[in-house]
Design an enzyme around this catalytic site. Sequence first.
Site, PDB file in Angstrom:
ATOM      1  N   TYR A 192       0.866  -1.193   0.000  1.00 55.93           N
ATOM      2  CA  TYR A 192       0.000   0.000   0.000  1.00 55.93           C
ATOM      3  C   TYR A 192       0.895   1.233   0.000  1.00 55.93           C
ATOM      4  O   TYR A 192       1.808   1.348   0.826  1.00 55.93           O
ATOM      5  CB  TYR A 192      -0.895   0.011   1.249  1.00 55.93           C
ATOM      6  CG  TYR A 192      -1.774   1.251   1.338  1.00 55.93           C
ATOM      7  CD1 TYR A 192      -2.789   1.467   0.412  1.00 55.93           C
ATOM      8  CD2 TYR A 192      -1.569   2.211   2.333  1.00 55.93           C
ATOM      9  CE1 TYR A 192      -3.584   2.603   0.477  1.00 55.93           C
ATOM     10  CE2 TYR A 192      -2.367   3.348   2.403  1.00 55.93           C
ATOM     11  CZ  TYR A 192      -3.371   3.537   1.474  1.00 55.93           C
ATOM     12  OH  TYR A 192      -4.156   4.662   1.535  1.00 55.93           O
ATOM     13  N   ASP A 294       9.469   3.305   0.208  1.00 57.69           N
ATOM     14  CA  ASP A 294       8.345   3.975   0.852  1.00 57.69           C
ATOM     15  C   ASP A 294       8.511   3.789   2.360  1.00 57.69           C
ATOM     16  O   ASP A 294       8.238   2.725   2.907  1.00 57.69           O
ATOM     17  CB  ASP A 294       7.017   3.390   0.369  1.00 57.69           C
ATOM     18  CG  ASP A 294       5.825   4.146   0.946  1.00 57.69           C
ATOM     19  OD1 ASP A 294       6.035   4.984   1.842  1.00 57.69           O
ATOM     20  OD2 ASP A 294       4.689   3.889   0.497  1.00 57.69           O
ATOM     21  N   LYS A 321       3.555  10.622   8.216  1.00 61.42           N
ATOM     22  CA  LYS A 321       3.283  10.147   9.573  1.00 61.42           C
ATOM     23  C   LYS A 321       4.197  10.786  10.621  1.00 61.42           C
ATOM     24  O   LYS A 321       3.962  11.909  11.017  1.00 61.42           O
ATOM     25  CB  LYS A 321       3.344   8.618   9.609  1.00 61.42           C
ATOM     26  CG  LYS A 321       2.348   8.003   8.576  1.00 61.42           C
ATOM     27  CD  LYS A 321       1.850   6.667   8.983  1.00 61.42           C
ATOM     28  CE  LYS A 321       1.109   5.965   7.867  1.00 61.42           C
ATOM     29  NZ  LYS A 321      -0.314   5.948   8.022  1.00 61.42           N
TER      30      LYS A 321
HETATM   31  C1  LIG Z   1       3.505   2.739   3.275  1.00 63.84           C
HETATM   32  C2  LIG Z   1       2.515   3.840   3.101  1.00 63.84           C
HETATM   33  N1  LIG Z   1       2.632   4.681   2.062  1.00 63.84           N
HETATM   34  C3  LIG Z   1       1.776   5.689   1.882  1.00 63.84           C
HETATM   35  C4  LIG Z   1       0.724   5.884   2.735  1.00 63.84           C
HETATM   36  C5  LIG Z   1      -0.223   7.016   2.511  1.00 63.84           C
HETATM   37  O1  LIG Z   1      -0.064   7.978   3.507  1.00 63.84           O
HETATM   38  P1  LIG Z   1      -1.251   8.984   3.852  1.00 63.84           P
HETATM   39  O2  LIG Z   1      -2.304   8.195   4.540  1.00 63.84           O
HETATM   40  O3  LIG Z   1      -0.604  10.010   4.733  1.00 63.84           O
HETATM   41  O4  LIG Z   1      -1.725   9.563   2.555  1.00 63.84           O
HETATM   42  C6  LIG Z   1       0.549   5.043   3.823  1.00 63.84           C
HETATM   43  C7  LIG Z   1      -0.563   5.233   4.765  1.00 63.84           C
HETATM   44  O5  LIG Z   1      -0.818   4.471   5.656  1.00 63.84           O
HETATM   45  C8  LIG Z   1       1.464   3.984   4.010  1.00 63.84           C
HETATM   46  O6  LIG Z   1       1.346   3.137   5.024  1.00 63.84           O
END
Ligand SMILES: Cc1ncc(COP(=O)(O)O)c(C=O)c1O
Length: 482
Positions: A192, A294, A321
């Site tokens: 994700y 990521d 985060k």
């Molecule tokens: C690995 C990862 N990338 C991207 C995102 C997207 O972040 P956001 O919810 O701040 O848009 C998340 C969200 O949980 C994530 O866990």
Amino acid sequence: MRPEPSPSDRITSNATLPISTGESMPMATEITQQTLAVNPATGAALVREYEAHTPRSKQLADRAQKIMPGGETRTITFHPPYPLTGDHGSGCRFTDVDGNVYYDLINNYTSLLHGHAHPVINAAVEKQLPKGTTFATALEAQTELGEILADRVASVDMVRYTNSGTEATMNAVRAARAFTGRELIVKMEGGYHGSFDDFEISVHPDLTLAGPPDEPTPVIDTRGVVHSTLREVLISPFNNVDALTRLFTQYGKDIAAIIIEPVMGAAGCIPADREFLHAAQNLARQHGALFIADEVMTFRLGYGGAQEHYGITPDLTTFAKIIGGGFPVGGFGGRTEVMSIFDARNPNAVYQSGTFNGNAITTVAGIAAMKLFPRDEVTRLNVLGDQLRDGLTRELSSHGVPGVTTGYGSMIGLHLVDGEVRNYRDGAGGNATFKRALHLALLLEGVFAAPRLMFCMSTPMNPEIVNDVIARFGRALDRTLA
Ligand SMILES: Cc1ncc(COP(=O)(O)O)c(C=O)c1O
């Protein structure tokens, strides 16, 4: 371009099962994967008890449902029969509108590294508030936060900010496409990377549509995603070097980037093998593609992120985060050569914008949060995570419930499956009814975990608190097995 998969129902269903439709209780004394079940009477009793425990939340959920579809504004935070309504938090606990207190083991999906209302972060924000929240100018705090990130993360020379992790990964991919002049993106099955079309492919694919394990068919995760996205995204199984090598051999010259989360959070905190990440990095380099880590969730796992632990040097890294100290945030960074494509002094610069990017509140909170997370705190938090993981594993085993825990350090996943979980498919099974019942039972025991049974630590926790959480988990298992 890769051939488009046939259009037959790629869209997976996100339908939820009501908890009260559990399978009947097994007669066998030893519980196996096949016999793990929730007595329907127990399932129904848990729902009734939850409703009796949270009447004000129920009332507010009914009201919210009239103004927000499902009464929610984040699909992920919904769970049947209705989610709690929070009221206030402090440290590693929060209180709902009915006055029930919970240990927060989600921490807003890993973002509240220092728990709720940390006094040092609050003080930084309170100092900034009277001076203004955001300006369409540069801010010294933006540079300072960037310097902190570049100092911690060896592969990062320069950064840009966004308002969310989704925007961070979206811009990183745009950067890779602009830098390489190519369009294909490789992502992992189960990975994700935010709520954006390119990444809403094969996050939680229905395995009946997802093709063979070592050559997954890309599956659109949600209706509304543009069908042509399937032509731009290649899906590879996690921790499978051979499959990834085959993909690069076939499409390498058209691949702009591979994006990998070193510990796949949404798939249930599944850590990458070191060899897999290094192979991915090497394949990207050999084929002239960029390697994107990521670290939106995993940055908390090491002083320099999970990439430090794994010894990889991605071309680009995405953040969010924890770098916002509890405020909306995202960011991405990497080596100067790549990041310079955004340099607005160049008339041909790649466009990247966002009204609240690098706003004053988020950046001062982020600086405070990062300063509160030196190396020894990173280690302490990861050790607390190990303590919780071991305790959960022990409780599963002493209750005879088949399941495994996964993760690394302060990120913990629990899967109600047999055997090792090394990729999305290994963890995708498990009794959904039991999982839902256990989640409700945990809430009744004052433990706020993700409905998918994910847990994460925050710095206000200590070994005594973790032991208390483990004991509550044991009692939640008792309730679920009743
Ligand atoms: C690995 C990862 N990338 C991207 C995102 C997207 O972040 P956001 O919810 O701040 O848009 C998340 C969200 O949980 C994530 O866990």
